[in-house]
Design a protein around this motif. Structure first.
Motif, PDB file in Angstrom:
ATOM      1  N   ARG A  96       0.831  -1.205   0.000  1.00  0.00           N
ATOM      2  CA  ARG A  96       0.000   0.000   0.000  1.00  0.00           C
ATOM      3  C   ARG A  96       0.864   1.253   0.000  1.00  0.00           C
ATOM      4  NH1 ARG A  96      -2.364  -3.394  -1.090  1.00  0.00           N
ATOM      5  NH2 ARG A  96      -1.986  -2.282  -3.020  1.00  0.00           N
ATOM      6  N   MET A  97       1.971   1.242   0.741  1.00  0.00           N
ATOM      7  CA  MET A  97       2.882   2.381   0.728  1.00  0.00           C
ATOM      8  C   MET A  97       3.427   2.607  -0.674  1.00  0.00           C
ATOM      9  SD  MET A  97       6.620   2.781   2.586  1.00  0.00           S
ATOM     10  CE  MET A  97       7.422   1.834   1.268  1.00  0.00           C
ATOM     11  N   LEU A 102       4.285   6.065  -2.886  1.00  0.00           N
ATOM     12  CA  LEU A 102       5.559   6.134  -3.597  1.00  0.00           C
ATOM     13  C   LEU A 102       5.354   6.201  -5.111  1.00  0.00           C
ATOM     14  CD1 LEU A 102       8.596   6.212  -3.458  1.00  0.00           C
ATOM     15  CD2 LEU A 102       8.624   3.719  -3.215  1.00  0.00           C
ATOM     16  N   TYR A 103       4.362   5.487  -5.612  1.00  0.00           N
ATOM     17  CA  TYR A 103       4.081   5.573  -7.049  1.00  0.00           C
ATOM     18  C   TYR A 103       3.676   6.992  -7.441  1.00  0.00           C
ATOM     19  CZ  TYR A 103       1.475   5.432 -11.391  1.00  0.00           C
ATOM     20  OH  TYR A 103       1.008   5.717 -12.639  1.00  0.00           O
ATOM     21  N   MET A 104       2.880   7.642  -6.612  1.00  0.00           N
ATOM     22  CA  MET A 104       2.443   8.994  -6.930  1.00  0.00           C
ATOM     23  C   MET A 104       3.626   9.968  -6.918  1.00  0.00           C
ATOM     24  SD  MET A 104      -0.703   8.390  -7.498  1.00  0.00           S
ATOM     25  CE  MET A 104      -1.487   9.990  -7.639  1.00  0.00           C
ATOM     26  N   ILE A 105       4.596   9.722  -6.053  1.00  0.00           N
ATOM     27  CA  ILE A 105       5.791  10.555  -6.024  1.00  0.00           C
ATOM     28  C   ILE A 105       6.613  10.324  -7.291  1.00  0.00           C
ATOM     29  CG2 ILE A 105       7.936  11.040  -4.765  1.00  0.00           C
ATOM     30  CD1 ILE A 105       6.369  10.072  -2.220  1.00  0.00           C
ATOM     31  N   LEU A 106       6.696   9.072  -7.726  1.00  0.00           N
ATOM     32  CA  LEU A 106       7.356   8.769  -8.998  1.00  0.00           C
ATOM     33  C   LEU A 106       6.667   9.497 -10.140  1.00  0.00           C
ATOM     34  CD1 LEU A 106       9.544   6.875 -10.417  1.00  0.00           C
ATOM     35  CD2 LEU A 106       7.607   5.352 -10.862  1.00  0.00           C
ATOM     36  N   PHE A 164       8.913  12.629   1.385  1.00  0.00           N
ATOM     37  CA  PHE A 164       8.074  11.442   1.543  1.00  0.00           C
ATOM     38  C   PHE A 164       8.676  10.253   0.780  1.00  0.00           C
ATOM     39  CE2 PHE A 164       4.169  14.447   1.842  1.00  0.00           C
ATOM     40  CZ  PHE A 164       4.383  14.618   3.194  1.00  0.00           C
ATOM     41  N   GLY A 165       9.109  10.512  -0.455  1.00  0.00           N
ATOM     42  CA  GLY A 165       9.684   9.456  -1.274  1.00  0.00           C
ATOM     43  C   GLY A 165      10.983   8.920  -0.697  1.00  0.00           C
ATOM     44  N   ILE A 166      11.800   9.811  -0.165  1.00  0.00           N
ATOM     45  CA  ILE A 166      13.052   9.404   0.457  1.00  0.00           C
ATOM     46  C   ILE A 166      12.784   8.486   1.639  1.00  0.00           C
ATOM     47  CG2 ILE A 166      14.997  10.278   1.823  1.00  0.00           C
ATOM     48  CD1 ILE A 166      14.940  12.761  -0.063  1.00  0.00           C
ATOM     49  N   ILE A 198      11.220   0.247  -7.474  1.00  0.00           N
ATOM     50  CA  ILE A 198      12.642   0.505  -7.217  1.00  0.00           C
ATOM     51  C   ILE A 198      13.400   0.629  -8.528  1.00  0.00           C
ATOM     52  CG2 ILE A 198      14.762  -0.483  -6.273  1.00  0.00           C
ATOM     53  CD1 ILE A 198      13.022  -1.713  -4.029  1.00  0.00           C
ATOM     54  N   ALA A 199      13.107  -0.260  -9.482  1.00  0.00           N
ATOM     55  CA  ALA A 199      13.778  -0.212 -10.784  1.00  0.00           C
ATOM     56  C   ALA A 199      13.497   1.108 -11.492  1.00  0.00           C
ATOM     57  CB  ALA A 199      13.326  -1.384 -11.648  1.00  0.00           C
TER      58      ALA A 199
END
Length: 233
Positions: A96-97, A102-106, A164-166, A198-199
């Motif tokens: 969920r994280m 994290l996807y939204m930050i990407l 947040f992403g970090i 991660i990739a």
């Protein structure tokens, strides 16, 4: 009958710029399900306007969470073999994280951050006819900005977004440690979510705090290479 996987075209230096398309591919391979790919350029034609989705025996399943559920039911596969209840709870929380923040930050780092937007614009829109090549990207970026604001992430200061992403990448790195996969010596459903994000975050062609952080975690590179060899070579 062969499953049809409908997804975006492959990325330049990663199997797909969409972590969710990579995840769907991995789930199908983990389920040992025969499939064929159907590349779609315009996701508005897909169910819910999103990719990926699969078609199997006339059933259309969109969203990787539902794809997983479908594969578990039809192909009798356990994506979390060997995990106890506590580990499954950790897996759920991490997924969920990854997929909800994290996807939204990407997404922000590529579609909004001006360091990376030109490369994304070129990848997705350079093949369009000249008349609309300069119009569609503006619309697409505007829609992405609205999506991020509706989510809540896009309302924050860029420095806070990247912080947040970090934090999220650091949590993944700490949990991975020196293990081959997230829960040990064999992959589980969490790797189907973690490896793609991660990739994609580690790609050197995209600059900024998110990518710099991913590249600083020494255990990410061998993990990505291990997963790449397992699922995409």
């Amino acid at each position: 009958m062969t499953v049809e996987l409908h997804q975006f075209k492959a990325g330049r230096s990663v199997p797909n710029f969409s972590p969710f398309c990579m995840k769907a591919t991995i789930l199908l391979k983990m389920a040992d399900a025969a499939y064929v790919e159907n590349i779609i350029d315009n996701p508005s034609k897909a169910p819910h306007g999103k990719l990926p989705y699969i078609v199997d025996d006339g059933n259309i399943i969109a969203d990787t969470a539902l794809i997983r559920k479908y594969l578990e039911s039809k192909y009798m596969v356990d994506f979390d073999t060997g995990l106890n209840a506590e580990q499954k709870a950790i897996s759920h929380a991490f997924a969920r994280m990854i997929e909800e923040r994290l996807y939204m930050i990407l997404l922000y780092s590529r579609w909004i951050d001006e360091r990376n937007w030109p490369a994304i614009k070129d990848f997705w829109f350079s093949s369009l006819p000249p008349i609309i090549r300069n119009i569609i990207p503006i619309i697409a970026q505007r829609q992405t900005r609205a999506k991020l604001k509706a989510h809540g992430l896009g309302k924050h200061d860029p420095n806070d977004i990247y912080d947040f992403g970090i934090q999220d990448l650091s949590a993944l790195s700490v949990y991975l440690g020196d293990k081959d996969f997230m829960f040990g010596d064999h992959p589980t459903s969490l790797d189907a979510s973690a490896y793609p994000i991660i990739a994609n975050a580690s790609l050197e062609e995209f600059r900024g705090p998110l990518g710099n952080t991913a590249l600083r975690h020494d255990n990410f590179k061998p993990y990505v290479e291990r997963c790449q060899k397992l699922w995409f070579e």
